[in-house]
Write a protein that holds these residues in place. Structure first.
Motif, PDB file in Angstrom:
ATOM      1  N   GLN A 103       8.476   2.053  -9.451  1.00 15.55           N
ATOM      2  CA  GLN A 103       7.073   1.888  -9.805  1.00 15.55           C
ATOM      3  C   GLN A 103       6.547   3.106 -10.570  1.00 15.55           C
ATOM      4  O   GLN A 103       5.793   2.960 -11.540  1.00 15.55           O
ATOM      5  N   GLN A 104       6.941   4.289 -10.142  1.00 18.96           N
ATOM      6  CA  GLN A 104       6.494   5.488 -10.851  1.00 18.96           C
ATOM      7  C   GLN A 104       7.065   5.548 -12.257  1.00 18.96           C
ATOM      8  O   GLN A 104       6.422   6.057 -13.179  1.00 18.96           O
ATOM      9  N   MET A 127       3.602   1.720  -1.608  1.00 20.59           N
ATOM     10  CA  MET A 127       4.347   1.794  -2.873  1.00 20.59           C
ATOM     11  C   MET A 127       5.815   1.427  -2.669  1.00 20.59           C
ATOM     12  O   MET A 127       6.714   2.267  -2.660  1.00 20.59           O
ATOM     13  N   GLU A 148       0.811  -1.217   0.000  1.00 21.28           N
ATOM     14  CA  GLU A 148       0.000   0.000   0.000  1.00 21.28           C
ATOM     15  C   GLU A 148       0.842   1.262   0.000  1.00 21.28           C
ATOM     16  O   GLU A 148       0.399   2.290  -0.501  1.00 21.28           O
ATOM     17  N   ARG A 198      -1.858  -2.402 -11.325  1.00 21.87           N
ATOM     18  CA  ARG A 198      -3.189  -1.802 -11.178  1.00 21.87           C
ATOM     19  C   ARG A 198      -3.472  -0.823 -12.323  1.00 21.87           C
ATOM     20  O   ARG A 198      -4.594  -0.763 -12.837  1.00 21.87           O
ATOM     21  N   LYS A 199      -2.452  -0.051 -12.693  1.00 23.17           N
ATOM     22  CA  LYS A 199      -2.600   0.844 -13.839  1.00 23.17           C
ATOM     23  C   LYS A 199      -2.867   0.056 -15.120  1.00 23.17           C
ATOM     24  O   LYS A 199      -3.706   0.459 -15.949  1.00 23.17           O
ATOM     25  N   PRO A 259       9.209   3.214  -4.690  1.00 19.55           N
ATOM     26  CA  PRO A 259       8.338   4.162  -5.424  1.00 19.55           C
ATOM     27  C   PRO A 259       8.956   4.703  -6.706  1.00 19.55           C
ATOM     28  O   PRO A 259       8.240   4.955  -7.684  1.00 19.55           O
ATOM     29  N   ILE A 296       4.838   3.383 -14.319  1.00 16.92           N
ATOM     30  CA  ILE A 296       3.530   4.039 -14.466  1.00 16.92           C
ATOM     31  C   ILE A 296       3.607   5.130 -15.526  1.00 16.92           C
ATOM     32  O   ILE A 296       2.690   5.292 -16.346  1.00 16.92           O
ATOM     33  N   LYS A 352       0.379  -7.055  -6.388  1.00 22.37           N
ATOM     34  CA  LYS A 352      -0.057  -5.911  -5.584  1.00 22.37           C
ATOM     35  C   LYS A 352       0.617  -4.612  -6.012  1.00 22.37           C
ATOM     36  O   LYS A 352       0.428  -3.583  -5.373  1.00 22.37           O
ATOM     37  N   GLY A 353       1.406  -4.649  -7.054  1.00 17.33           N
ATOM     38  CA  GLY A 353       2.126  -3.459  -7.481  1.00 17.33           C
ATOM     39  C   GLY A 353       1.218  -2.442  -8.150  1.00 17.33           C
ATOM     40  O   GLY A 353       0.201  -2.789  -8.789  1.00 17.33           O
ATOM     41  N   HIS A 354       1.565  -1.177  -8.026  1.00 21.06           N
ATOM     42  CA  HIS A 354       0.765  -0.112  -8.635  1.00 21.06           C
ATOM     43  C   HIS A 354       0.834  -0.116 -10.156  1.00 21.06           C
ATOM     44  O   HIS A 354      -0.168   0.237 -10.800  1.00 21.06           O
TER      45      HIS A 354
END
Length: 420
Positions: free
Chosen positions: A147-148, A141, A139, A184-185, A144, A151, A179-181
């Motif tokens: 991951q960003q 990240m 949750e 989800r994107k 980060p 994204i 569970k990675g962002h």
């Protein structure tokens, strides 16, 4: 005990000498991977540090941007540089900076719409290291920056209309876990992008053809769908003897528009207006319209006869009170879809040069192909030209020739009679 301590001291000194020798060799090996931020930070922390063999305090050079210095701007060169970066170092150092540089220079190589290239950049990320192991890491990240970066890569795909596939989902799952962002994107993109892709009633080929004539046909066909009986004709100006520009003309006109043109008053002028713009994905096409001013008297009579079907302010129910009047007893002309409040559209066209001579050839070709009444009506050119504000400051409020520009400025209209 004393002998044992002396032996340990000798072993420690020999080990320290070996470590010192190895430490002296490390900067030479890592010289290529030294980033600009680290070099600037070292220079600030130790301003008195001097490079070997020089007398000044200069920082180490930054990593060279291979995408900016590449000579051959092709897809194969791009993928080769990505592959070399992946094989150069096992730990993939500076992979985030490399991906951002690769995303920035994608349009230079013409690969901004290629799904294979985006998957190659995702494959640069190390596998398994960024997978969260608990709920808090998921949750908040975990990693980060990495991951960003992915994204941002997915957002660039979305901006260019590149839809991912299921192989990309497996790649993101191996890098960031379920569970990675970024994953989800990806799921949000796979929900919305197929909906928007099939939403347009005018589907286009993928990729869009590079030929300007084919794109002009697609544009005129799209605009003529307002009347299903519209016919698209491709003319060549070389069919006329006195044509100056040798180019093509894509014209769209329906039988209803031909009828309106025959019934048009010979005392009222016709106007060629434009250029207007229509976008076919990432290509822009200029088009022109042949139109006349609106018949205010006819539209006023028509508005008096016709009832507004969307008006619900006074609904009459036939079961309670008097029945509504029968509309089939009303007589009169019906309003065409081409008769708008601001004017009547007779035809549209797109030419290869968008010049006045090509538009004059268009009028003569329309006259020769079933519209002889155009020769009896005066035709005026009404071009919308844009004048940069800077030129007005320099030259003053003088007359400027009609040009077509994309810079925001004040527009003016110019009416010139044709020689037809």
């Amino acid at each position: 005990m004393l002998r044992r301590a002396q032996c340990l001291l000798r072993m420690h000194s020999s080990t320290s000498r070996q470590s010192l020798c190895a430490a002296q060799r490390v900067p030479v090996a890592l010289h290529k991977h030294y980033s600009a931020d680290e070099a600037n930070r070292d220079g600030k922390q130790n301003p008195n540090a001097k490079r070997a063999g020089t007398g000044g305090s200069k920082s180490l050079p930054a990593v060279r941007n291979v995408f900016a210095t590449a000579q051959d701007k092709t897809k194969d060169t791009y993928l080769t540089m990505v592959e070399i970066f992946g094989e150069r170092d096992v730990h993939r150092r500076n992979h985030v900076e490399f991906i951002y540089a690769a995303l920035k220079h994608m349009p230079d190589f013409g690969v901004e719409n290629d799904l294979e290239v985006y998957k190659a950049l995702i494959n640069v990320m190390p596998k398994g290291k960024f997978i969260p192991t608990n709920l808090f890491q998921a949750e908040f990240m975990h990693y980060p920056k990495q991951q960003q970066c992915i994204i941002d890569l997915l957002e660039q795909m979305e901006d260019f209309g590149v839809m991912p596939d299921y192989e990309m989902e497996a790649m993101l799952l191996n890098v960031f876990g379920n569970k990675g962002h970024p994953l989800r994107k990806y799921w949000r993109m796979m929900y919305w992008m197929p909906k928007f892709k099939n939403l347009s009633p005018w589907p286009l080929p993928n990729p869009v053809p590079d030929d300007t004539l084919e794109i002009a046909k697609l544009a005129v066909e799209r605009m003529c769908t307002v009347d299903l009986r519209s016919q698209i004709n491709v003319f060549e100006t070389k069919e006329l003897n006195d044509a100056v520009d040798e180019t093509w003309i894509v014209s769209g006109m329906s039988p209803e528009q031909s009828k309106l043109l025959r019934e048009h008053s010979r005392q009222k002028a016709l106007y060629i207006e434009g250029p207007f713009h229509i976008w076919i994905r990432n290509r822009r096409i200029n088009y022109f319209t042949l139109r006349a001013d609106a018949d205010a008297e006819f539209l006023a009579q028509l508005d008096e006869r016709q009832l507004d079907e969307d008006d619900v302010s006074n609904i009459e129910v036939p079961f309670f009170g008097r029945p509504p009047p029968r509309r089939h007893n009303q007589l009169g002309k019906l309003r065409s879809v081409h008769q708008q409040d601001d004017g009547t559209i007779f035809a549209i066209c797109a030419t290869g040069t968008s010049t006045k001579d090509s538009l004059l050839s268009w009028i003569r070709l329309l006259e020769a192909n079933g519209n002889p009444s155009i020769g009896e009506v005066p035709v005026l050119f009404r071009f919308t030209s844009t004048v940069p504000a800077k030129s007005e400051e320099i030259e003053g409020p003088t007359s400027v020739p009609a040009t077509s520009s994309d810079s925001p400025s004040r527009s003016r209209k110019e009416d010139e009679p044709s020689v037809s």
